[in-house]
Design a protein around this motif. Sequence first.
Motif, PDB file in Angstrom:
ATOM      1  N   LEU A 151       0.832  -1.209   0.000  1.00  0.00           N
ATOM      2  CA  LEU A 151       0.000   0.000   0.000  1.00  0.00           C
ATOM      3  C   LEU A 151       0.862   1.253   0.000  1.00  0.00           C
ATOM      4  CD1 LEU A 151      -2.815  -1.178   2.440  1.00  0.00           C
ATOM      5  CD2 LEU A 151      -2.780  -1.205  -0.066  1.00  0.00           C
ATOM      6  N   LEU A 154       1.849   2.013  -3.560  1.00  0.00           N
ATOM      7  CA  LEU A 154       0.747   2.510  -4.398  1.00  0.00           C
ATOM      8  C   LEU A 154       0.270   3.888  -3.937  1.00  0.00           C
ATOM      9  CD1 LEU A 154      -1.240  -0.832  -4.838  1.00  0.00           C
ATOM     10  CD2 LEU A 154       0.137   0.332  -6.581  1.00  0.00           C
ATOM     11  N   ARG A 155       0.191   4.093  -2.617  1.00  0.00           N
ATOM     12  CA  ARG A 155      -0.324   5.375  -2.102  1.00  0.00           C
ATOM     13  C   ARG A 155       0.634   6.536  -2.378  1.00  0.00           C
ATOM     14  NH1 ARG A 155      -2.605   2.901   3.570  1.00  0.00           N
ATOM     15  NH2 ARG A 155      -4.580   2.101   2.727  1.00  0.00           N
ATOM     16  N   TYR A 160      -2.455   6.551  -8.898  1.00  0.00           N
ATOM     17  CA  TYR A 160      -3.101   5.332  -8.377  1.00  0.00           C
ATOM     18  C   TYR A 160      -4.170   5.679  -7.343  1.00  0.00           C
ATOM     19  CZ  TYR A 160      -0.646   1.488 -10.658  1.00  0.00           C
ATOM     20  OH  TYR A 160      -0.205   0.575 -11.585  1.00  0.00           O
ATOM     21  N   VAL A 161      -3.882   6.674  -6.503  1.00  0.00           N
ATOM     22  CA  VAL A 161      -4.873   7.085  -5.494  1.00  0.00           C
ATOM     23  C   VAL A 161      -6.167   7.476  -6.207  1.00  0.00           C
ATOM     24  CG1 VAL A 161      -5.391   8.766  -3.679  1.00  0.00           C
ATOM     25  CG2 VAL A 161      -3.077   7.793  -3.874  1.00  0.00           C
ATOM     26  N   PHE A 164      -7.947   4.304  -7.846  1.00  0.00           N
ATOM     27  CA  PHE A 164      -8.667   3.474  -6.860  1.00  0.00           C
ATOM     28  C   PHE A 164      -9.970   4.160  -6.443  1.00  0.00           C
ATOM     29  CE2 PHE A 164      -6.529  -0.411  -5.501  1.00  0.00           C
ATOM     30  CZ  PHE A 164      -5.294  -0.299  -6.130  1.00  0.00           C
ATOM     31  N   LEU A 175      -7.988   2.665  -1.380  1.00  0.00           N
ATOM     32  CA  LEU A 175      -6.739   1.972  -1.689  1.00  0.00           C
ATOM     33  C   LEU A 175      -6.360   1.002  -0.570  1.00  0.00           C
ATOM     34  CD1 LEU A 175      -3.645   3.649  -3.426  1.00  0.00           C
ATOM     35  CD2 LEU A 175      -3.796   1.295  -2.597  1.00  0.00           C
ATOM     36  N   VAL A 180      -6.903  -4.103  -4.129  1.00  0.00           N
ATOM     37  CA  VAL A 180      -5.893  -4.477  -5.136  1.00  0.00           C
ATOM     38  C   VAL A 180      -6.312  -5.818  -5.745  1.00  0.00           C
ATOM     39  CG1 VAL A 180      -3.495  -5.241  -5.477  1.00  0.00           C
ATOM     40  CG2 VAL A 180      -3.971  -3.217  -4.060  1.00  0.00           C
TER      41      VAL A 180
END
Length: 349
Positions: A151, A154-155, A160-161, A164, A175, A180
């Motif tokens: 996480l 991705l964060r 991506y934030v 999601f 997220l 995922v």
Amino acid sequence: MRRFILFQFSSVWVLVFLITAPAFGQEADLIRQAGNFFKPLPEKLSAPENNPATPEKVLLGQMLFFEPRLSKSGAISCNSCHNLITGGVDNLPTSPGHMGQLGGRNSPTVLNAGVQFAQFWDGRAASLEDQAKGPILNPVEMAMPDESSVLARLRSIPEYVALFKKAFPGEKEPLTYDNVAKAIAAFERTLLTPSRFDDFLKGNAKALTDAEKKGLQLVIQKGCIACHNGVGAGGGQYQKFGIAEPYASSDDPGRFNVTKKETDRFIFKVPLWRNVTRTAPYFHDGAVWDLREAVRTMGKLQLKINLTEEEIDLIVAFLHSLEGTVPEAALKLPVLPTSASATPKPVLK
Ligand code: HEC
Ligand code: HEC
């Protein structure tokens, strides 16, 4: 005279009927018979209630499927071992994961995986959602140390934030590790590969060649269809590998690992025949490269029969009719967002 013409006319048709009817009848019969054991792929797979598919979620899932930053080294994605341009596999006996470590089993195809009743050779994941959480944290596969480090990667990437948020609208924290897996599963459900065999099952007798039809007859007559059946032509049950005689070259206990029941030793999920011509090498240990050899082994170990060379050729011909087309959208490479300066770096050890 009129009667004579009528007679002539109808006798031509009787003749035509006599010539074509048996062939037509036989073909219709084979389609009907095959339909007792196999089902054509649906247009779409239904999604579980808690993970409805949306275009936003499927696209995010596709990006994550191709995302190497889900691995510790930043070098391995789902697609590394389940390459969509090579039948959904890597065509290796077992797959090199983190820092080249080899796993213990052959990677099965992700194509049509969603039609199966369970995932993994031993069925230890009940759904695609469950399955997708495994490889990211598996130390010999993508090797991320824990969910929170996945996480954190991705964060740290604003795109991506936002993706999601779009894929999981209305959720307080979109997220998450669960999401995922949900996005990846939604993408995987789109990986259906309709084939000529589906056309045949739907009634087009010309979709298969004569050799393929003979091969189809053989897999029915010889009894392969006791295990390889349904929509996937496999993927619907567990069976012992080595019924008539043991499979010599593997000590993998199969489903025993999951249930610890002695009766589950050497029991494996029956694999799909769909695209099997493209997914060598074969069996859970990837020990057999030649599909003819795999078919011969099946005859001997599962059915206690020695298939002739000709029978093997015809069965393999039939298996070619299950080669399908990967949906175009799935093959269109998604462009992945660029890492931010705060994105945790790959770890190559
Ligand atoms: C290093 C190679 C590797 C990577 C990376 C990898 N897999 Fe796999 N995958 C495998 C192997 C090997 C198996 C079979 C393992 C077993 O049955 O114990 C498997 C099994 C599966 C299955 C079950 C298919 C079936 O027929 O049972 C699915 C679905 C799948 N993987 C999807 C994924 C997804 C999604 C990712 C990314 C999050 C991924 N895999 C990453 C190697 C890999
Ligand atoms: C009693 C059940 C059963 C019967 C009958 C059976 N199979 Fe199988 N088949 C399996 C199982 C289980 C496996 C997986 C073995 C393993 O690798 O652990 C398998 C694997 C295969 C594979 C390799 C697929 C892959 O992806 O590695 C092929 C090809 C195959 N079978 C073809 C056939 C053919 C052709 C017949 C008939 C001549 C047949 N099978 C009869 C259960 C069966």
